[in-house]
Design a protein around this motif. Structure first.
Motif, PDB file in Angstrom:
ATOM      1  N   MET A 147       0.821  -1.094   0.023  1.00 46.47           N
ATOM      2  CA  MET A 147      -0.052   0.026  -0.009  1.00 46.47           C
ATOM      3  C   MET A 147       0.821   1.273  -0.131  1.00 46.47           C
ATOM      4  SD  MET A 147      -3.072   0.823  -0.209  1.00 46.47           S
ATOM      5  CE  MET A 147      -4.246   1.987   0.259  1.00 46.47           C
ATOM      6  N   GLU A 148       1.867   1.017   0.892  1.00 45.87           N
ATOM      7  CA  GLU A 148       2.782   2.302   0.876  1.00 45.87           C
ATOM      8  C   GLU A 148       3.410   2.662  -0.506  1.00 45.87           C
ATOM      9  OE1 GLU A 148       7.082   3.526   3.031  1.00 45.87           O
ATOM     10  OE2 GLU A 148       5.523   2.486   4.145  1.00 45.87           O
ATOM     11  N   MET A 149       3.988   1.373  -1.135  1.00 41.82           N
ATOM     12  CA  MET A 149       4.559   1.743  -2.478  1.00 41.82           C
ATOM     13  C   MET A 149       3.639   2.355  -3.502  1.00 41.82           C
ATOM     14  SD  MET A 149       7.093   1.253  -4.620  1.00 41.82           S
ATOM     15  CE  MET A 149       7.709   0.729  -6.032  1.00 41.82           C
ATOM     16  N   GLN A 150       2.306   1.760  -3.343  1.00 37.50           N
ATOM     17  CA  GLN A 150       1.205   2.471  -4.406  1.00 37.50           C
ATOM     18  C   GLN A 150       1.125   4.090  -3.949  1.00 37.50           C
ATOM     19  OE1 GLN A 150      -0.098   0.918  -6.622  1.00 37.50           O
ATOM     20  NE2 GLN A 150      -1.341   2.354  -7.519  1.00 37.50           N
ATOM     21  N   SER A 151       1.133   4.488  -2.714  1.00 38.72           N
ATOM     22  CA  SER A 151       0.843   5.956  -2.675  1.00 38.72           C
ATOM     23  C   SER A 151       2.076   6.826  -2.918  1.00 38.72           C
ATOM     24  CB  SER A 151       0.572   6.124  -0.976  1.00 38.72           C
ATOM     25  OG  SER A 151       1.996   5.782  -0.164  1.00 38.72           O
ATOM     26  N   THR A 152       3.325   6.000  -2.846  1.00 38.95           N
ATOM     27  CA  THR A 152       4.675   6.624  -3.260  1.00 38.95           C
ATOM     28  C   THR A 152       4.393   6.746  -4.753  1.00 38.95           C
ATOM     29  OG1 THR A 152       5.940   5.555  -1.639  1.00 38.95           O
ATOM     30  CG2 THR A 152       7.055   6.267  -3.606  1.00 38.95           C
ATOM     31  N   LEU A 153       4.089   5.674  -5.639  1.00 41.17           N
ATOM     32  CA  LEU A 153       4.102   5.886  -6.817  1.00 41.17           C
ATOM     33  C   LEU A 153       3.103   6.717  -7.353  1.00 41.17           C
ATOM     34  CD1 LEU A 153       4.160   2.189  -8.192  1.00 41.17           C
ATOM     35  CD2 LEU A 153       5.759   3.829  -8.320  1.00 41.17           C
ATOM     36  N   SER A 154       1.811   6.945  -6.557  1.00 40.65           N
ATOM     37  CA  SER A 154       0.865   7.981  -7.010  1.00 40.65           C
ATOM     38  C   SER A 154       1.307   9.493  -6.917  1.00 40.65           C
ATOM     39  CB  SER A 154      -0.059   7.807  -6.000  1.00 40.65           C
ATOM     40  OG  SER A 154      -0.835   6.566  -6.533  1.00 40.65           O
ATOM     41  N   SER A 155       2.340   9.490  -5.937  1.00 40.60           N
ATOM     42  CA  SER A 155       2.885  11.040  -5.577  1.00 40.60           C
ATOM     43  C   SER A 155       3.835  11.251  -6.757  1.00 40.60           C
ATOM     44  CB  SER A 155       3.367  11.250  -4.250  1.00 40.60           C
ATOM     45  OG  SER A 155       4.635  10.276  -3.993  1.00 40.60           O
ATOM     46  N   LEU A 156       4.824  10.043  -6.947  1.00 41.89           N
ATOM     47  CA  LEU A 156       5.591  10.239  -8.136  1.00 41.89           C
ATOM     48  C   LEU A 156       5.028  10.629  -9.340  1.00 41.89           C
ATOM     49  CD1 LEU A 156       8.197   7.379  -7.433  1.00 41.89           C
ATOM     50  CD2 LEU A 156       8.452  10.111  -7.203  1.00 41.89           C
ATOM     51  N   PHE A 157       3.881   9.908  -9.648  1.00 39.43           N
ATOM     52  CA  PHE A 157       2.967  10.382 -10.990  1.00 39.43           C
ATOM     53  C   PHE A 157       2.603  11.748 -10.897  1.00 39.43           C
ATOM     54  CE2 PHE A 157       2.487   5.576 -11.548  1.00 39.43           C
ATOM     55  CZ  PHE A 157       2.739   5.473 -12.953  1.00 39.43           C
ATOM     56  N   ALA A 158       2.113  12.203  -9.800  1.00 39.29           N
ATOM     57  CA  ALA A 158       1.427  13.660  -9.635  1.00 39.29           C
ATOM     58  C   ALA A 158       2.606  14.454  -9.696  1.00 39.29           C
ATOM     59  CB  ALA A 158       0.891  13.746  -8.374  1.00 39.29           C
ATOM     60  N   SER A 159       3.768  14.403  -9.283  1.00 42.49           N
ATOM     61  CA  SER A 159       5.041  15.262  -9.263  1.00 42.49           C
ATOM     62  C   SER A 159       5.447  15.242 -10.862  1.00 42.49           C
ATOM     63  CB  SER A 159       5.906  15.015  -8.306  1.00 42.49           C
ATOM     64  OG  SER A 159       5.859  14.879  -7.188  1.00 42.49           O
ATOM     65  N   ALA A 160       5.763  14.227 -11.325  1.00 46.59           N
ATOM     66  CA  ALA A 160       6.030  14.054 -12.844  1.00 46.59           C
ATOM     67  C   ALA A 160       5.166  14.769 -13.620  1.00 46.59           C
ATOM     68  CB  ALA A 160       6.258  12.711 -13.228  1.00 46.59           C
ATOM     69  N   GLU A 161       3.769  14.506 -13.342  1.00 50.50           N
ATOM     70  CA  GLU A 161       2.966  15.221 -14.120  1.00 50.50           C
ATOM     71  C   GLU A 161       3.080  16.695 -14.357  1.00 50.50           C
ATOM     72  OE1 GLU A 161      -0.528  15.075 -16.866  1.00 50.50           O
ATOM     73  OE2 GLU A 161       0.548  13.375 -16.130  1.00 50.50           O
ATOM     74  N   ARG A 162       3.310  17.388 -13.109  1.00 50.11           N
ATOM     75  CA  ARG A 162       3.700  18.679 -12.814  1.00 50.11           C
ATOM     76  C   ARG A 162       5.002  19.203 -13.455  1.00 50.11           C
ATOM     77  NH1 ARG A 162       1.385  17.431  -7.797  1.00 50.11           N
ATOM     78  NH2 ARG A 162       3.675  17.361  -6.860  1.00 50.11           N
TER      79      ARG A 162
END
Length: 189
Positions: free
Chosen positions: A1-16
Motif C-alpha cells: 500500500m505504501e509503494m502505491q501511495s509513493t507511486l501516486s505521488s511520483l506520478f503527480a509530481s512527474a505530471e507537474r
C-alpha cells in the motif's frame, strides 16, 4: 500500500513537470519494465540482437524528452512504455531486413524449420495494425498494449481503468476483431 501511495505521488509530481520525480518513477518501476522488455523479446520467437536492458534503456531515452506526454497513472505509463518498446522492436526488425543492408539474404543451416523473415514481417504487420487502431480507437490500442505487451490480466486492467472485468473482455474482443480484419486485409492486397 505504501509503494502505491509513493507511486501516486511520483506520478503527480512527474505530471507537474518535475524531472527528478520522473526519474524516480522510472527507477521505482525499473524491475517491472525490465521484465516487460524480456517478455517482449521472448515473445517475438526470433533471434534478436537486442537485449532486454538495451531495449529498456532505449525506451527510456525515447520517453524521457517527450513534451506533452501525460502519465496520470500506472496504467497509462506502462501502456506507453509497452508501445515504445514495441515500436523499437519493430524498427529493429525492419532495419535488420532493410534492402540496403542485404536483408533479403539470410544465412541459415539446413535444420532451420521456420523462416525468421516471415515472423518479422508478421511483427511489422501487427505493429502497423496497432498504429491504425491507435488512430481510430486509442483506448482499444492501449488495452492491447496493457494485455499483450505488459502482460496484465483482465482483472488488473479493469482495476487500473476503474471498469468491470467483463467490459475489459468485451473491449479486448473488439480490438482482436479489428486487428484480425486489418491484418487479413493487408495480406489480401
Amino acid at each position: 500500500m505504501e509503494m502505491q501511495s509513493t507511486l501516486s505521488s511520483l506520478f503527480a509530481s512527474a505530471e507537474r513537470g518535475d524531472a527528478s520525480a520522473a526519474d524516480a518513477l522510472f527507477s521505482a518501476l525499473y524491475s517491472e519494465l525490465h521484465r516487460m522488455a524480456k517478455r517482449e523479446l521472448a515473445k517475438q520467437g526470433i533471434p534478436v540482437s537486442l537485449g532486454a536492458t538495451t531495449l529498456l534503456h532505449k525506451a527510456y531515452i525515447e520517453m524521457a524528452p517527450k513534451e506533452g506526454t501525460s502519465f496520470p497513472d500506472r496504467a497509462r505509463f506502462m501502456g506507453y512504455a509497452a508501445r515504445v518498446m514495441r515500436g523499437l522492436i519493430i524498427d529493429h526488425a525492419r532495419s535488420r531486413h532493410a534492402q540496403k543492408r542485404g536483408g533479403q539474404f539470410e544465412l541459415t543451416s539446413l535444420e532451420t524449420e521456420i523462416e525468421p523473415g516471415a515472423i518479422e514481417h508478421d511483427l511489422c504487420l501487427i505493429g502497423e495494425a496497432l498504429d491504425e487502431l491507435a488512430k481510430t480507437e486509442p483506448p482499444l490500442a492501449e488495452l492491447v498494449d496493457l494485455k499483450f505487451f505488459c502482460g496484465l490480466t483482465f482483472a488488473e486492467i479493469a482495476s487500473l481503468r476503474g471498469i468491470s472485468e467483463r467490459t475489459v473482455q468485451r473491449q479486448w474482443e473488439k480490438a482482436r476483431i479489428y486487428l484480425h480484419r486489418s491484418i487479413r486485409a493487408t495480406l489480401e492486397l
